[in-house]
Design an enzyme around this catalytic site. Sequence first.
Site: not given
Ligand code: PEP
Ligand code: MG
Length: 701
Positions: A203, A346, A445, A469, A516
């Site tokens: 992140h 989300r 995911e 994920d 995404c």
């Molecule tokens: C993902 O897991 O691809 C996602 C968009 O969620 P995050 O990256 O916030 O875990």
């Molecule tokens: Mg995720």
Amino acid sequence: MNSTDNTQSAPLMIVGEVASSGLARGPALLCHCARTQTAVPLRQVSEAEVHAEVERFDAAVVAAEGKLLEVQESVRRTLGKDEAEIFEAQILLLRDVQLRDAVRALCLENRMNVEAAVEEAIKQLMELFGRLEDPYFRERAADLYDVGRRLLDHLAEDGLPDVPAVHEGCVIVTSEILASVVARLEGQGVRGLIVEKGGLTAHATILARSLGIPTLVQVPEATGKIRAGDLVIVDALAGRAFINPQADILSKYDQLDANLQIHQGVLKGLIGLPTVTRDGVEIRLCANIGQTADALAAANVKADGVGLYRTEFVFLVQDHFPSEDEQYQFYRATAEHLQPAQTVIRVLDVGSDKPLSYFPLPREANPAMGFRGIRLLLAHPTLLHTQLRAILRLSASHPVAILLPMIDGIDDLRAAKAAIEHAKEELAAAGQSFDPLIPVGAMIETPAAAILIEHLADEVDFFSVGSNDLVQFLLAADRIRGEMVSTYDPLHPAVIQVLAKLATVARSKGTPISLCGEIASDPTYTNLLIGLGFRSFSVSPGRLLDIKHAIRSTDLQQAEKLAEQVLLVHSTRDIRAQVQDDWNRRRPVASPEFNSPTSPVGTSLAVRHNVARQRFEAQAGDSASAFLSYRVEGERVILKHTFVPDTLRGQGIAADLVRVALEEARQRRWKIVPRCSYVASFIESHPEFGDLVDRQEGNLD
Ligand code: PEP
Ligand code: MG
């Protein structure tokens, strides 16, 4: 690199992985942006300093206690009285005279700095508690650990700041970086980031990308090789950085800079144009956002909407749980920028690499697979309820949708939908308005959700594929990486097959599906993803125009052909070679090639690493090319064969090939086996490369 005179230093190239693309140049700012257990400094202090150290301890206890009380209060408000009780034991431990005496004694007797003394005292007390019969005390060992971390955090505040005092135009060089630190770099004028560890979908990286900061991760020993103030070029296109580059390198990058600016102009011209392939297939292109500033960036590039609003980033920069009204205001300010387009909000996905300092979570061996996403929210209904109420209230005036993270089956999906219904009923009873038909979607995911997509489709209005994920769980490979070389690769054939299935099933069920995860933000993959059947993406606002450019320069036939070919291939390496090759033919701007940039003497031929063919090559004209081939065998790299055609002999090309290969081997931490006799004799006469050789018995045949 021990010289203090920058201008005297030899230029040096280091390599890493591109986490946020772009080009940056600036003086290095070295810092330690993540405090890890191992980062506690040990220092001998003089007798005169000892008392000051003990005073620092006392001040840290007061600060830590004040913070704990605040956190306790916000947890009590949001999660309830029982959860808030957890902090009681920690507050008592902080004030414990035994701890203070132990720290004081260590400082006085061992002349230790207070950080090291705290660490040692906590360790000793934890051992002591661990040996006690009473389970209550044994369990307090975990609280002690937390207390130790809190004290160290406060001590670090007057030592190493977690958000460095950045100066405009600098390049931050750090061993690790946390998402919460990157979140606070916004507007500080940081030009680039170089991180020794880190992962492409961590992140912290996602945030750096949304702030548009060119970033390299997985750059081994960067903090050892770069000194404060060194001039650094971050080439986050080719995945390398130059330290104190020479004039010729600088001028090639001036040229690249100019090319990039021209390309930026082209990209700006795309704002407002339709997102269609050359043969007219429409693609929906939304933005992933975390903070209100991202929403503005998304609106500026005329995104089709927000496909993923990671609300945890709103929570991350707070020091308490935002109330319903505060959340409503944040979400409203964001959705406002995108009106009349939709904002997909989300619900909170904290835990794993997004811990909240004010949210006590159980310590878990595998937090990525533990208490996070919807599981955590369902276990904390007040938290979920407050957030749902804020989103629903906003739905009365703005087109918003609710997205549920980490769904792994029908049960948690239904439980989450029941929570939405409950929040609606409560609002209705209080006469508050909301959109009764607010769309509800599920993230895909987890492998479980991917397998069950057909059934989940009957229960939701839309899907959003979280490939970050999904890849991690499909391949059992950590997305954050750290020091280990990971097998995390979105081009693994299993991932490609699952993505193809998701697009096909969603289409057959008539359920909109968008992608995404970070692969959607990388134009290298755009062609393939369209070919696999995706017609909707949500991407980092800073990359949206790049993706639009990639979409507008492909056509469906080309994309489907690539996907067909890739689906027949069963090796990740071969898929990567095909996809990279496809991108290399289409990429609008490429980094300059250098003739072994770390060795100023050499031939006039550039040596390039051809990863797909596993060789280092020097090409003269169209035909003649010299190369050094290699093969990867487990953890070792076998340098197999050096070849120089007759027409190119006598120019030192073989030596250049070997030198570049060995320098790259060092950067990539390869252990090499010089099976080629030329390479072996080169290493003999250049002992500085000797440590790269894997000298286990039988390897030097
Ligand atoms: C993902 O897991 O691809 C996602 C968009 O969620 P995050 O990256 O916030 O875990
Ligand atoms: Mg995720």
